[in-house]
Design a protein around this motif. Structure first.
Motif, PDB file in Angstrom:
ATOM      1  N   THR A 185      -4.409 -22.481 -11.151  1.00  0.00           N
ATOM      2  CA  THR A 185      -3.739 -23.420 -10.240  1.00  0.00           C
ATOM      3  C   THR A 185      -4.419 -23.533  -8.877  1.00  0.00           C
ATOM      4  O   THR A 185      -4.742 -24.621  -8.411  1.00  0.00           O
ATOM      5  CB  THR A 185      -2.265 -22.993 -10.022  1.00  0.00           C
ATOM      6  OG1 THR A 185      -1.632 -22.925 -11.287  1.00  0.00           O
ATOM      7  CG2 THR A 185      -1.531 -23.973  -9.126  1.00  0.00           C
ATOM      8  N   SER A 186      -4.652 -22.394  -8.251  1.00  0.00           N
ATOM      9  CA  SER A 186      -5.071 -22.425  -6.844  1.00  0.00           C
ATOM     10  C   SER A 186      -6.430 -23.058  -6.632  1.00  0.00           C
ATOM     11  O   SER A 186      -6.647 -23.777  -5.657  1.00  0.00           O
ATOM     12  CB  SER A 186      -5.132 -21.006  -6.287  1.00  0.00           C
ATOM     13  OG  SER A 186      -3.911 -20.379  -6.445  1.00  0.00           O
ATOM     14  N   GLY A 206      -1.997 -22.098  -3.080  1.00  0.00           N
ATOM     15  CA  GLY A 206      -1.833 -22.313  -4.521  1.00  0.00           C
ATOM     16  C   GLY A 206      -1.083 -21.170  -5.180  1.00  0.00           C
ATOM     17  O   GLY A 206      -0.240 -21.385  -6.060  1.00  0.00           O
ATOM     18  N   ILE A 207      -1.390 -19.941  -4.760  1.00  0.00           N
ATOM     19  CA  ILE A 207      -0.672 -18.793  -5.329  1.00  0.00           C
ATOM     20  C   ILE A 207       0.811 -18.874  -4.962  1.00  0.00           C
ATOM     21  O   ILE A 207       1.689 -18.748  -5.822  1.00  0.00           O
ATOM     22  CB  ILE A 207      -1.287 -17.458  -4.836  1.00  0.00           C
ATOM     23  CG1 ILE A 207      -2.725 -17.319  -5.357  1.00  0.00           C
ATOM     24  CG2 ILE A 207      -0.438 -16.269  -5.301  1.00  0.00           C
ATOM     25  CD1 ILE A 207      -3.513 -16.159  -4.749  1.00  0.00           C
ATOM     26  N   GLN A 248       2.512 -21.561  -7.014  1.00  0.00           N
ATOM     27  CA  GLN A 248       2.762 -21.209  -8.414  1.00  0.00           C
ATOM     28  C   GLN A 248       3.900 -20.197  -8.535  1.00  0.00           C
ATOM     29  O   GLN A 248       4.706 -20.274  -9.456  1.00  0.00           O
ATOM     30  CB  GLN A 248       1.483 -20.665  -9.071  1.00  0.00           C
ATOM     31  CG  GLN A 248       1.662 -20.310 -10.546  1.00  0.00           C
ATOM     32  CD  GLN A 248       2.133 -21.489 -11.396  1.00  0.00           C
ATOM     33  OE1 GLN A 248       1.577 -22.577 -11.312  1.00  0.00           O
ATOM     34  NE2 GLN A 248       3.184 -21.294 -12.187  1.00  0.00           N
ATOM     35  N   TYR A 267       1.871 -14.648   0.976  1.00  0.00           N
ATOM     36  CA  TYR A 267       0.725 -15.529   0.682  1.00  0.00           C
ATOM     37  C   TYR A 267       0.692 -16.742   1.618  1.00  0.00           C
ATOM     38  O   TYR A 267      -0.373 -17.231   1.976  1.00  0.00           O
ATOM     39  CB  TYR A 267       0.726 -15.975  -0.789  1.00  0.00           C
ATOM     40  CG  TYR A 267       0.224 -14.883  -1.710  1.00  0.00           C
ATOM     41  CD1 TYR A 267      -1.126 -14.500  -1.688  1.00  0.00           C
ATOM     42  CD2 TYR A 267       1.072 -14.219  -2.577  1.00  0.00           C
ATOM     43  CE1 TYR A 267      -1.586 -13.474  -2.508  1.00  0.00           C
ATOM     44  CE2 TYR A 267       0.625 -13.197  -3.405  1.00  0.00           C
ATOM     45  CZ  TYR A 267      -0.714 -12.826  -3.365  1.00  0.00           C
ATOM     46  OH  TYR A 267      -1.182 -11.824  -4.166  1.00  0.00           O
ATOM     47  N   ALA A 308      -2.363 -17.869   3.942  1.00  0.00           N
ATOM     48  CA  ALA A 308      -2.874 -19.245   3.922  1.00  0.00           C
ATOM     49  C   ALA A 308      -2.978 -19.787   5.346  1.00  0.00           C
ATOM     50  O   ALA A 308      -4.018 -20.322   5.753  1.00  0.00           O
ATOM     51  CB  ALA A 308      -1.956 -20.132   3.074  1.00  0.00           C
ATOM     52  N   LEU A 352      -6.439 -21.656  -1.632  1.00  0.00           N
ATOM     53  CA  LEU A 352      -6.254 -20.607  -2.635  1.00  0.00           C
ATOM     54  C   LEU A 352      -4.932 -19.874  -2.446  1.00  0.00           C
ATOM     55  O   LEU A 352      -4.155 -19.709  -3.387  1.00  0.00           O
ATOM     56  CB  LEU A 352      -7.399 -19.591  -2.560  1.00  0.00           C
ATOM     57  CG  LEU A 352      -8.678 -19.977  -3.289  1.00  0.00           C
ATOM     58  CD1 LEU A 352      -9.749 -18.914  -3.065  1.00  0.00           C
ATOM     59  CD2 LEU A 352      -8.407 -20.129  -4.796  1.00  0.00           C
ATOM     60  N   TYR A 353      -4.669 -19.438  -1.224  1.00  0.00           N
ATOM     61  CA  TYR A 353      -3.419 -18.709  -0.963  1.00  0.00           C
ATOM     62  C   TYR A 353      -2.208 -19.619  -1.112  1.00  0.00           C
ATOM     63  O   TYR A 353      -1.172 -19.224  -1.649  1.00  0.00           O
ATOM     64  CB  TYR A 353      -3.444 -18.064   0.428  1.00  0.00           C
ATOM     65  CG  TYR A 353      -4.382 -16.884   0.517  1.00  0.00           C
ATOM     66  CD1 TYR A 353      -4.269 -15.817  -0.371  1.00  0.00           C
ATOM     67  CD2 TYR A 353      -5.374 -16.818   1.489  1.00  0.00           C
ATOM     68  CE1 TYR A 353      -5.126 -14.726  -0.302  1.00  0.00           C
ATOM     69  CE2 TYR A 353      -6.238 -15.733   1.573  1.00  0.00           C
ATOM     70  CZ  TYR A 353      -6.109 -14.689   0.678  1.00  0.00           C
ATOM     71  OH  TYR A 353      -6.950 -13.609   0.742  1.00  0.00           O
ATOM     72  N   SER A 409      -4.434 -17.845  -9.840  1.00  0.00           N
ATOM     73  CA  SER A 409      -5.449 -18.337  -8.894  1.00  0.00           C
ATOM     74  C   SER A 409      -6.413 -19.250  -9.628  1.00  0.00           C
ATOM     75  O   SER A 409      -6.753 -20.334  -9.160  1.00  0.00           O
ATOM     76  CB  SER A 409      -6.252 -17.190  -8.292  1.00  0.00           C
ATOM     77  OG  SER A 409      -5.406 -16.330  -7.600  1.00  0.00           O
TER      78      SER A 409
END
Lengths: 324, 324
Positions: free
Chosen positions: B169-170, B202-203, B206, B291, B295, B199-200, B166
């Motif tokens: 990357t996120s 991004g998770i 990744q 996730y 998002a 944020l979500y 997070s």
């Protein structure tokens, strides 16, 4: 206007009470280590002296003062990796103590933290403060790039050297003064004159640093004597000596800087002998005098009462005559 | 609202026409090299999609878009040194091509240039934009520090891993979206919901990257397959496999990550075999799904017409299903 010593004491205490250590320690331990090494705290002092000169209570400039010191320490941290410097202020440099990776990363976060402190200032001042910091960080990187580039070249001129140290050192002193002026709401023309003072003072300061690298006491200076010579740094002393030296001697100087040697003691001793033979120290001291005059002329143009400038004048003289 | 493809084309052209090469070349050549390597330009695209969603002409966000891409590339540049990555987008990394010193320094100037571009935005937006960038850069450094720290530890949990990615990357994806929203003058609650989407996303992004490191085609992905395994990166695949594996297999996995080996082919092959034996890919794909739902739920809370969200929804699905 406050006393110089009072403001100096305030700056020392301000940094003594900062604690940057937090999680993750792998990142913030080298950060705290760097900030606890001390140093002159010259840049925060300049922020406060500038604010005080324009009649703002210097105690209202803590955040900008911390910001500029963080930015300065960030540049030292990364420069020490690039220059492979073993010591800083008499202690192991961060990359030596914690390794290159942690030195890169803790420098990076220190960089952002400099901006973070600026963001705590009054919102209407933020764009100007951020602009000042950003512009100076770009110039410092350019200065460091020229410095690296000069190591590969044999035709560096004194003029190029002065440009390089202006970028690498002076702009940060000028920016510190400018930040104080911004916070105090100074007029643009006064801010510019004060920045000019900082630029010339910075050049004089760095030339004095070049002298101290050769003729200074290790314990007082906190660095290894002659480290510029070991690192083949083409300082103003070297450039002046090469220009003045007779045929045989200039070739010898250049050879010392070109050839690899492990006998650093002999190299330092011989190079300093040649510097002394051509009395380059007094040439550089004359340059320092001339830049100091330019600095004081610029300060003269700032529109505040003469006595408001006393602290900056005293400090400038202290810096130029410093022994460490 | 503009078409997704139109904005994507605009972003590609925006970066194709940037020229960062200037003097000193020692500094700006690695900079230009990095920026010309291409990549998805995902973060600038997110700036523009967010602006467009809140009815600001996306073509008015060039400066913030360039700023966030510079910040992202700065982090890659320094990370590649720390991770000793040989390739980035199928080409030698900057530190491999130009050396560590130039990689450090050109990363540093790229960092300042990111702020420099933000300073070209409307003055009244600058404090908020600078705050967003600064906060994200601090978090990215913290994420990288945790990542380095995890390499030394054998008790990393899945939860810690998610926190680390997070940060690493996120937050940058969330910041890109937030910048677009700031420029468009969106309300705080909408900005926060959109950041949460980032944020979500991004998770999920990744986690998909972790999968692609093991099961992907070199030419398409532009990195070396299994490089996470070679580098002993405790990705979600590894953590899940260790948790699921029977006694013998979990010990074997841990041993592969602890012992030094030069037979990387064998190591990669065996580790991937174990990942496949315990079907961790499908576990991670389930996490990605979950996730992604979070998002999209966050995006759902943003107060704009549903069709204004179509581009972000399409992009999110593309990212999650990408093969490179």
């Amino acid at each position: 206007m406050a006393e110089l010593k009072e403001i100096q004491k305030y700056v020392t205490e301000l940094f003594a009470k900062q604690d940057f250590a937090k999680q993750p320690l792998v990142l913030y331990e080298p950060f705290q280590y760097t900030m606890s090494l001390g140093g002159k705290r010259l840049r925060p002092l300049l922020v406060m002296l500038a604010a005080d000169m324009f009649s703002l209570d210097y105690r209202q400039t803590d955040n900008a003062a911390v910001a500029i010191e963080l930015a300065h320490n960030f540049t030292l941290l990364h420069d020490d990796i690039m220059d492979e410097s073993p010591l800083r202020r008499g202690k192991p440099t961060v990359y030596q103590k914690f390794g290159t990776d942690k030195a890169i990363l803790s420098g990076d976060v220190m960089y952002a933290k400099a901006y973070d402190y600026l963001l705590k200032c009054d919102t209407d001042k933020i764009p100007q403060l951020v602009k000042t910091l950003t512009s100076v960080l770009i110039q410092v990187c350019e200065g460091q790039a020229y410095d690296m580039n000069f190591e590969q070249r044999n035709d560096v001129t004194q003029r190029e050297y002065i440009t390089m140290i202006s970028l690498k050192t002076s702009v940060l002193l000028a920016a510190a003064l400018k930040m104080g002026a911004i916070l105090a709401g100074a007029k643009a023309e006064d801010m510019n004159a004060l920045s000019e003072f900082g630029l010339y003072l910075g050049i004089a300061f760095q030339l004095q640093d070049d002298i101290l690298d050769c003729w200074s006491d290790l314990n007082e200076f906190g660095k290894v004597i002659g480290s510029d010579i070991v690192d083949n740094k083409k300082t103003i002393l070297f450039l002046t000596a090469v220009e003045k030296a007779d045929n045989g001697d200039d070739r010898e100087l250049i050879t010392w800087y070109l050839e690899k040697t492990n006998d650093f003691q002999k190299k330092k001793q011989r190079v300093i002998e040649l510097f002394e033979k051509y009395d380059v120290r007094s040439d550089v001291e004359k340059m320092i005098g001339s830049y100091t005059i330019k600095a004081l002329d610029a300060l003269d143009r700032v529109n505040v009462e003469q006595n408001q400038k006393d602290n900056l004048i005293t400090l400038a003289k202290e810096l130029i005559n410093r022994k460490k």
